[in-house]
Design a protein around this motif. Structure first.
Motif, PDB file in Angstrom:
ATOM      1  N   TYR A   1     -13.309  18.819 -34.572  1.00 32.90           N
ATOM      2  CA  TYR A   1     -14.201  19.977 -34.447  1.00 32.90           C
ATOM      3  C   TYR A   1     -14.029  20.645 -33.082  1.00 32.90           C
ATOM      4  N   VAL A   2     -14.011  19.849 -31.998  1.00 27.18           N
ATOM      5  CA  VAL A   2     -13.908  20.453 -30.659  1.00 27.18           C
ATOM      6  C   VAL A   2     -12.516  21.014 -30.385  1.00 27.18           C
ATOM      7  N   GLU A   3     -11.536  20.619 -31.177  1.00 22.64           N
ATOM      8  CA  GLU A   3     -10.228  21.273 -31.070  1.00 22.64           C
ATOM      9  C   GLU A   3     -10.336  22.721 -31.541  1.00 22.64           C
ATOM     10  N   LYS A   4     -11.174  22.933 -32.547  1.00 24.90           N
ATOM     11  CA  LYS A   4     -11.378  24.281 -33.087  1.00 24.90           C
ATOM     12  C   LYS A   4     -12.428  25.057 -32.294  1.00 24.90           C
ATOM     13  N   TYR A   5     -13.441  24.335 -31.806  1.00 24.43           N
ATOM     14  CA  TYR A   5     -14.527  24.957 -31.043  1.00 24.43           C
ATOM     15  C   TYR A   5     -14.638  24.268 -29.680  1.00 24.43           C
ATOM     16  N   PRO A   6     -13.680  24.494 -28.790  1.00 25.52           N
ATOM     17  CA  PRO A   6     -13.632  23.745 -27.521  1.00 25.52           C
ATOM     18  C   PRO A   6     -14.776  24.030 -26.555  1.00 25.52           C
ATOM     19  N   ASP A   7     -15.507  25.114 -26.776  1.00 25.23           N
ATOM     20  CA  ASP A   7     -16.595  25.462 -25.861  1.00 25.23           C
ATOM     21  C   ASP A   7     -17.975  25.069 -26.388  1.00 25.23           C
ATOM     22  N   ASP A   8     -18.011  24.345 -27.504  1.00 26.81           N
ATOM     23  CA  ASP A   8     -19.292  23.934 -28.069  1.00 26.81           C
ATOM     24  C   ASP A   8     -19.792  22.693 -27.327  1.00 26.81           C
ATOM     25  N   ALA A   9     -20.625  22.919 -26.321  1.00 27.09           N
ATOM     26  CA  ALA A   9     -21.076  21.837 -25.440  1.00 27.09           C
ATOM     27  C   ALA A   9     -21.757  20.705 -26.193  1.00 27.09           C
ATOM     28  N   PHE A  10     -22.607  21.055 -27.159  1.00 26.56           N
ATOM     29  CA  PHE A  10     -23.357  20.005 -27.841  1.00 26.56           C
ATOM     30  C   PHE A  10     -22.461  19.075 -28.644  1.00 26.56           C
ATOM     31  N   ALA A  11     -21.345  19.578 -29.146  1.00 28.78           N
ATOM     32  CA  ALA A  11     -20.426  18.722 -29.907  1.00 28.78           C
ATOM     33  C   ALA A  11     -19.925  17.572 -29.045  1.00 28.78           C
ATOM     34  N   TYR A  12     -19.670  17.850 -27.771  1.00 28.12           N
ATOM     35  CA  TYR A  12     -19.224  16.793 -26.857  1.00 28.12           C
ATOM     36  C   TYR A  12     -20.345  15.779 -26.622  1.00 28.12           C
ATOM     37  N   GLU A  13     -21.563  16.291 -26.502  1.00 31.18           N
ATOM     38  CA  GLU A  13     -22.694  15.367 -26.339  1.00 31.18           C
ATOM     39  C   GLU A  13     -22.824  14.451 -27.552  1.00 31.18           C
ATOM     40  N   LEU A  14     -22.619  15.026 -28.731  1.00 33.28           N
ATOM     41  CA  LEU A  14     -22.740  14.234 -29.954  1.00 33.28           C
ATOM     42  C   LEU A  14     -21.645  13.167 -30.034  1.00 33.28           C
ATOM     43  N   ILE A  15     -20.451  13.490 -29.556  1.00 33.94           N
ATOM     44  CA  ILE A  15     -19.389  12.479 -29.492  1.00 33.94           C
ATOM     45  C   ILE A  15     -19.824  11.359 -28.546  1.00 33.94           C
ATOM     46  N   GLY A  16     -20.389  11.752 -27.405  1.00 37.66           N
ATOM     47  CA  GLY A  16     -20.894  10.756 -26.463  1.00 37.66           C
ATOM     48  C   GLY A  16     -21.950   9.874 -27.090  1.00 37.66           C
ATOM     49  N   THR A  17     -22.820  10.477 -27.888  1.00 39.66           N
ATOM     50  CA  THR A  17     -23.861   9.730 -28.598  1.00 39.66           C
ATOM     51  C   THR A  17     -23.255   8.662 -29.505  1.00 39.66           C
ATOM     52  N   LYS A  18     -22.237   9.056 -30.233  1.00 40.35           N
ATOM     53  CA  LYS A  18     -21.605   8.116 -31.161  1.00 40.35           C
ATOM     54  C   LYS A  18     -20.931   6.968 -30.409  1.00 40.35           C
ATOM     55  N   TYR A  19     -20.306   7.289 -29.283  1.00 38.09           N
ATOM     56  CA  TYR A  19     -19.708   6.219 -28.479  1.00 38.09           C
ATOM     57  C   TYR A  19     -20.787   5.311 -27.901  1.00 38.09           C
ATOM     58  N   SER A  20     -21.938   5.887 -27.581  1.00 44.43           N
ATOM     59  CA  SER A  20     -23.050   5.077 -27.085  1.00 44.43           C
ATOM     60  C   SER A  20     -23.520   4.095 -28.159  1.00 44.43           C
ATOM     61  N   ILE A  21     -23.541   4.562 -29.414  1.00 47.02           N
ATOM     62  CA  ILE A  21     -23.912   3.683 -30.531  1.00 47.02           C
ATOM     63  C   ILE A  21     -22.918   2.535 -30.663  1.00 47.02           C
ATOM     64  N   LEU A  22     -21.642   2.816 -30.369  1.00 49.44           N
ATOM     65  CA  LEU A  22     -20.593   1.786 -30.426  1.00 49.44           C
ATOM     66  C   LEU A  22     -20.545   0.950 -29.152  1.00 49.44           C
ATOM     67  N   MET A  23     -21.490   1.200 -28.233  1.00 51.79           N
ATOM     68  CA  MET A  23     -21.576   0.472 -26.968  1.00 51.79           C
ATOM     69  C   MET A  23     -20.371   0.728 -26.067  1.00 51.79           C
ATOM     70  N   ASN A  24     -19.738   1.872 -26.234  1.00 54.36           N
ATOM     71  CA  ASN A  24     -18.612   2.252 -25.390  1.00 54.36           C
ATOM     72  C   ASN A  24     -19.135   3.232 -24.335  1.00 54.36           C
ATOM     73  N   SER A  25     -19.672   2.665 -23.263  1.00 57.75           N
ATOM     74  CA  SER A  25     -20.344   3.473 -22.246  1.00 57.75           C
ATOM     75  C   SER A  25     -19.389   4.391 -21.492  1.00 57.75           C
ATOM     76  N   LYS A  26     -18.166   3.931 -21.290  1.00 58.47           N
ATOM     77  CA  LYS A  26     -17.191   4.731 -20.549  1.00 58.47           C
ATOM     78  C   LYS A  26     -16.894   6.043 -21.280  1.00 58.47           C
ATOM     79  N   GLU A  27     -16.641   5.958 -22.579  1.00 63.14           N
ATOM     80  CA  GLU A  27     -16.372   7.166 -23.364  1.00 63.14           C
ATOM     81  C   GLU A  27     -17.632   8.006 -23.517  1.00 63.14           C
ATOM     82  N   ALA A  28     -18.767   7.342 -23.681  1.00 65.93           N
ATOM     83  CA  ALA A  28     -20.033   8.073 -23.796  1.00 65.93           C
ATOM     84  C   ALA A  28     -20.266   8.914 -22.547  1.00 65.93           C
ATOM     85  N   GLU A  29     -20.083   8.302 -21.387  1.00 66.86           N
ATOM     86  CA  GLU A  29     -20.265   9.020 -20.121  1.00 66.86           C
ATOM     87  C   GLU A  29     -19.311  10.201 -20.025  1.00 66.86           C
ATOM     88  N   LYS A  30     -18.055   9.981 -20.387  1.00 67.32           N
ATOM     89  CA  LYS A  30     -17.047  11.041 -20.302  1.00 67.32           C
ATOM     90  C   LYS A  30     -17.455  12.268 -21.113  1.00 67.32           C
TER      91      LYS A  30
END
Length: 311
Positions: free
Chosen positions: A80-109
């Motif tokens: 999705y962010v490849e198509k909509y690279p400026d959609d800020a919330f999409a990146y936050e949502l990716i971070g959320t999913k990484y947080s659910i997977l306990m991957n804090s490094k990717e979540a922070e990024k």
């Protein structure tokens, strides 16, 4: 009156609690909606309308969400962010999913990327603050004592910023739910967010959601007003002209007025005067309440022209 951010670090992550989207459109009557005590009348039929451009993404996203397939959702969002690279919330949502997977490094990024792109006044800020408040998350980042100290400073800074605003935990969760719905193309949430961010004078986000709503109604008066305000506040006069000129040429009075307003703020008084006068051309318009705004604008234009002629 200021509200306190309820239970900022005493409750589960907003990111997690905001994940489950409730689809409860039961009728096409008018609803009254609110985000943080701001109320607006909105056509309830918008609740069942979705972007045609995003239909494939929506179906795949909801299917993966139904299966709780977090990895699949991350995969979909990265495409999705490849198509909509400026959609800020999409990146936050990716971070959320990484947080659910306990991957804090990717979540922070991804949280930091979201904040960089403008998701820095509410949910993105909150998600990062929650991450830095989690002892296990901080440990998993393998920080030096100084690095950890800096993260905690950021957390405390964001906590203070949120506590000084009108946000509550529930209003942030509600806001996040609508951002998720808007991400998959729901017209109701897109409309609601455009109005909300306009009311909070976040012109970058009000512009984003208002432009998205044009897919559903290119001549919605409230959305056009929101875009005009956003363009003028950001001095995006070329964008204002591009949007309003075709509508004004078709004879749409509100577009003629907003085009004139944009020209006025851009300093193009000749064009501003031309289009302000256009709003008076049809006889039936003389009784319109909107004509008073056009008269006021024309007076302001004439005053400026007189000042310039004196020089």
């Amino acid at each position: 009156m200021k509200k306190v951010l309820i239970g900022l670090f005493l409750v589960a992550s907003l990111s997690v609690l905001g994940e489950k989207r409730v689809e409860n459109a039961k009728s096409k009557q008018n609803y009254r909606i609110s985000i943080d005590s701001n109320y607006y009348a909105v056509d309830g039929s918008l609740m069942t309308m979705y972007s045609k451009e995003k239909v494939d993404f929506k179906n795949k996203y909801l299917a993966a969400e139904k299966k709780d397939d977090t990895k699949k959702i991350i995969e979909l969002l990265k495409k999705y962010v490849e198509k909509y690279p400026d959609d800020a919330f999409a990146y936050e949502l990716i971070g959320t999913k990484y947080s659910i997977l306990m991957n804090s490094k990717e979540a922070e990024k991804y949280y930091l990327k979201a904040i960089e792109l403008g998701d820095n006044i509410d949910t993105g800020l909150y998600s990062l603050a929650l991450l830095y408040n989690d002892d296990d998350a901080l440990k998993s980042l393998h920080l030096t004592p100084n690095e950890e100290k800096e993260k905690l400073k950021i957390r405390d800074k964001y906590k203070k910023e949120l506590s000084n605003t009108s946000f509550t935990y529930e209003s942030l969760k509600d806001l996040r739910n609508h951002k998720i719905s808007a991400l998959i193309g729901n017209a109701y949430s897109i409309y609601k967010l455009a109005i909300y961010y306009s009311s909070t004078e976040d012109y970058k986000l009000s512009e984003k959601y208002a432009k998205e709503f044009l897919e559903f109604d290119k001549e919605n008066i409230e959305i056009l007003n929101i875009l005009s305000n956003a363009y003028i506040a950001q001095k995006k006069y070329a964008e204002s002209e591009k949007l309003f000129l075709p509508l004004a040429q078709k004879g749409m009075m509100q577009a003629q007025y907003l085009l004139a307003l944009g020209y006025y703020h851009a300093g193009n008084l000749k064009e501003a005067e031309k289009w302000a006068k256009k709003t008076f051309e049809k006889p039936e318009r003389k009784q319109s309440d909107d004509i008073e705004a056009a008269k006021e604008l024309l007076n302001r234009i004439n005053s400026k022209l007189k000042e310039l002629n004196k020089k």
